[in-house]
Design an enzyme around this catalytic site. Structure first.
Site, PDB file in Angstrom:
ATOM      1  N   ASP A  71      -9.976  -7.508  -1.187  1.00 51.01           N
ATOM      2  CA  ASP A  71      -8.726  -8.301  -1.610  1.00 51.01           C
ATOM      3  C   ASP A  71      -8.610  -9.810  -1.670  1.00 51.01           C
ATOM      4  O   ASP A  71      -9.434 -10.328  -0.936  1.00 51.01           O
ATOM      5  CB  ASP A  71      -7.492  -7.582  -0.767  1.00 51.01           C
ATOM      6  CG  ASP A  71      -7.772  -7.393   0.652  1.00 51.01           C
ATOM      7  OD1 ASP A  71      -8.871  -8.062   1.286  1.00 51.01           O
ATOM      8  OD2 ASP A  71      -7.177  -6.474   1.322  1.00 51.01           O
ATOM      9  N   ASN A 140       0.268  -0.459   9.893  1.00 49.09           N
ATOM     10  CA  ASN A 140       1.132   0.609   8.942  1.00 49.09           C
ATOM     11  C   ASN A 140       0.476   1.692   8.337  1.00 49.09           C
ATOM     12  O   ASN A 140       0.851   2.420   7.330  1.00 49.09           O
ATOM     13  CB  ASN A 140       2.231  -0.152   8.284  1.00 49.09           C
ATOM     14  CG  ASN A 140       1.532  -0.911   7.275  1.00 49.09           C
ATOM     15  OD1 ASN A 140       0.110  -1.073   7.214  1.00 49.09           O
ATOM     16  ND2 ASN A 140       2.055  -1.642   6.141  1.00 49.09           N
ATOM     17  N   HIS A 142      -2.138   0.807   6.103  1.00 43.28           N
ATOM     18  CA  HIS A 142      -2.743   0.516   5.037  1.00 43.28           C
ATOM     19  C   HIS A 142      -4.261   0.349   4.792  1.00 43.28           C
ATOM     20  O   HIS A 142      -4.867   0.368   5.745  1.00 43.28           O
ATOM     21  CB  HIS A 142      -2.283  -0.830   4.432  1.00 43.28           C
ATOM     22  CG  HIS A 142      -2.403  -2.059   5.059  1.00 43.28           C
ATOM     23  ND1 HIS A 142      -1.462  -3.290   5.402  1.00 43.28           N
ATOM     24  CD2 HIS A 142      -3.702  -2.727   5.781  1.00 43.28           C
ATOM     25  CE1 HIS A 142      -2.350  -4.198   5.893  1.00 43.28           C
ATOM     26  NE2 HIS A 142      -3.433  -3.807   6.214  1.00 43.28           N
ATOM     27  N   GLU A 147      -0.433  -0.685   0.424  1.00 50.47           N
ATOM     28  CA  GLU A 147       0.781  -0.349   1.482  1.00 50.47           C
ATOM     29  C   GLU A 147       1.408   0.907   1.315  1.00 50.47           C
ATOM     30  O   GLU A 147       1.148   1.764   0.579  1.00 50.47           O
ATOM     31  CB  GLU A 147       1.946  -1.277   1.393  1.00 50.47           C
ATOM     32  CG  GLU A 147       1.559  -2.754   1.322  1.00 50.47           C
ATOM     33  CD  GLU A 147       1.273  -3.360   3.152  1.00 50.47           C
ATOM     34  OE1 GLU A 147       0.715  -2.477   3.694  1.00 50.47           O
ATOM     35  OE2 GLU A 147       1.487  -4.587   3.164  1.00 50.47           O
TER      36      GLU A 147
HETATM   37  C1  F6R Z   1      -8.664  -7.078   5.002  1.00 49.55           C
HETATM   38  C2  F6R Z   1      -7.776  -5.819   4.726  1.00 49.55           C
HETATM   39  C3  F6R Z   1      -6.838  -5.383   5.512  1.00 49.55           C
HETATM   40  C4  F6R Z   1      -7.331  -5.153   6.912  1.00 49.55           C
HETATM   41  C5  F6R Z   1      -6.407  -4.653   7.645  1.00 49.55           C
HETATM   42  C6  F6R Z   1      -6.742  -4.901   9.273  1.00 49.55           C
HETATM   43  O1  F6R Z   1      -9.534  -7.394   3.646  1.00 49.55           O
HETATM   44  O2  F6R Z   1      -8.045  -5.237   3.329  1.00 49.55           O
HETATM   45  O3  F6R Z   1      -6.579  -4.153   5.092  1.00 49.55           O
HETATM   46  O4  F6R Z   1      -8.554  -4.641   6.977  1.00 49.55           O
HETATM   47  O5  F6R Z   1      -5.102  -5.538   7.406  1.00 49.55           O
HETATM   48  O6  F6R Z   1      -6.955  -6.183   9.641  1.00 49.55           O
HETATM   49  P1  F6R Z   1      -7.462  -6.677  11.116  1.00 49.55           P
HETATM   50  O7  F6R Z   1      -8.976  -6.159  10.995  1.00 49.55           O
HETATM   51  O8  F6R Z   1      -7.360  -8.146  10.984  1.00 49.55           O
HETATM   52  O9  F6R Z   1      -6.535  -6.111  12.021  1.00 49.55           O
END
Ligand code: F6R
Length: 252
Positions: A71, A140, A142, A147
């Site tokens: 992303d 959440n 995701h 989302e």
């Molecule tokens: C990042 C991504 C997100 C993260 C998720 C957890 O490329 O796609 O889904 O993997 O938000 O983020 P952290 O590891 O910072 O808790």
């Protein structure tokens, strides 16, 4: 407690997290020009550090790997310090001796973000898909920036970030007001085509989401529960993230 038969769960101590994740990724990565799907954020940092350490001491050579990012924030270009392009370039590619020409990531400054997203899906397919996808999980539930409520078959597209995600990611930006509202994310359908997926989860804040994702119903309100539909998933969790899972025996 039900858990998909094809989902392998490793619960590890914090100091083993990076090594266990590196082992899981490398075991599934083909030797010739591997296509590695990369997540950003805090959780995979110990993995990237461990890969860099093994590279520095000559144990692995991933210089021909293609890095395909999950992303990018809409509005942040590759020179922006908070962009995922900067993250992938500085924290993953450079320490592994991978050139920027081998990074595939959406351009957050593309004049037409919808077109940029669609093109990324086409490009990933043309490259032959992802061999191993590294993923994190949002508090959440995701997966990438899919989302709650995202469609199982969704492709790469522009999404609105939820308030929860913007709050969670405010720590990278200083204030929540500075967190972009939109991102280009690989869709759940795109991610499901990766040959294997290594999901990383660490810390108490991920415990409820991880429990729901791997042992709850397969439900679009928990996007990461799509992992239960995938044939080759390894979940690496530290003890805090795995606290809600009732485990029988030792999972390491
Ligand atoms: C990042 C991504 C997100 C993260 C998720 C957890 O490329 O796609 O889904 O993997 O938000 O983020 P952290 O590891 O910072 O808790």
């Amino acid at each position: 407690m039900t858990m998909s038969a094809s989902l392998r769960l490793l619960v590890v101590d914090t100091d083993q997290f990076g090594a266990a994740a590196a082992d899981a990724v490398l075991r599934r990565l083909p030797a010739h020009r591997p296509r590695l799907g990369v997540a950003t954020g805090d959780t995979p940092i110990p993995l990237y550090r461990e890969l860099a350490r093994r590279h520095a001491c000559g144990q692995i050579d991933l210089r021909t790997a293609l890095l395909i990012a999950l992303d990018e924030y809409v509005g942040l270009g590759p020179d922006d310090p908070d962009s995922y392009a900067t993250y992938v370039r500085t924290l993953v590619a450079a320490p592994l001796g991978i050139g920027t020409e081998n990074i595939v990531i959406a351009d957050g400054l593309a004049p037409d973000p919808d077109l940029e997203a669609a093109n990324l899906d086409t490009r990933i397919e043309a490259l032959g898909g992802v061999d191993v996808q590294i993923a994190g999980i949002g508090s959440n539930g995701h997966l990438a920036f899919n989302e709650p409520g995202s469609a199982w078959e969704s492709g790469t597209r522009v999404v609105q970030l939820s308030e929860q995600t913007r709050q969670d990611n405010a720590r990278f930006f200083g204030t929540v007001a500075d967190v972009p509202h939109r991102a280009i994310t690989q869709g759940l359908g795109t991610i499901s085509r990766a040959r294997s997926i290594v999901l990383l989860a660490a810390g108490t804040a991920k415990s409820a989401a991880l429990t729901a994702a791997v042992s709850g119903p397969i439900d679009p309100h928990v996007p990461a529960s799509m992992l239960q539909r995938h044939p080759a998933v390894t979940v690496i969790a530290d003890r805090a993230a795995a606290a809600g899972l009732s485990l029988r025996g030792e999972h390491r």
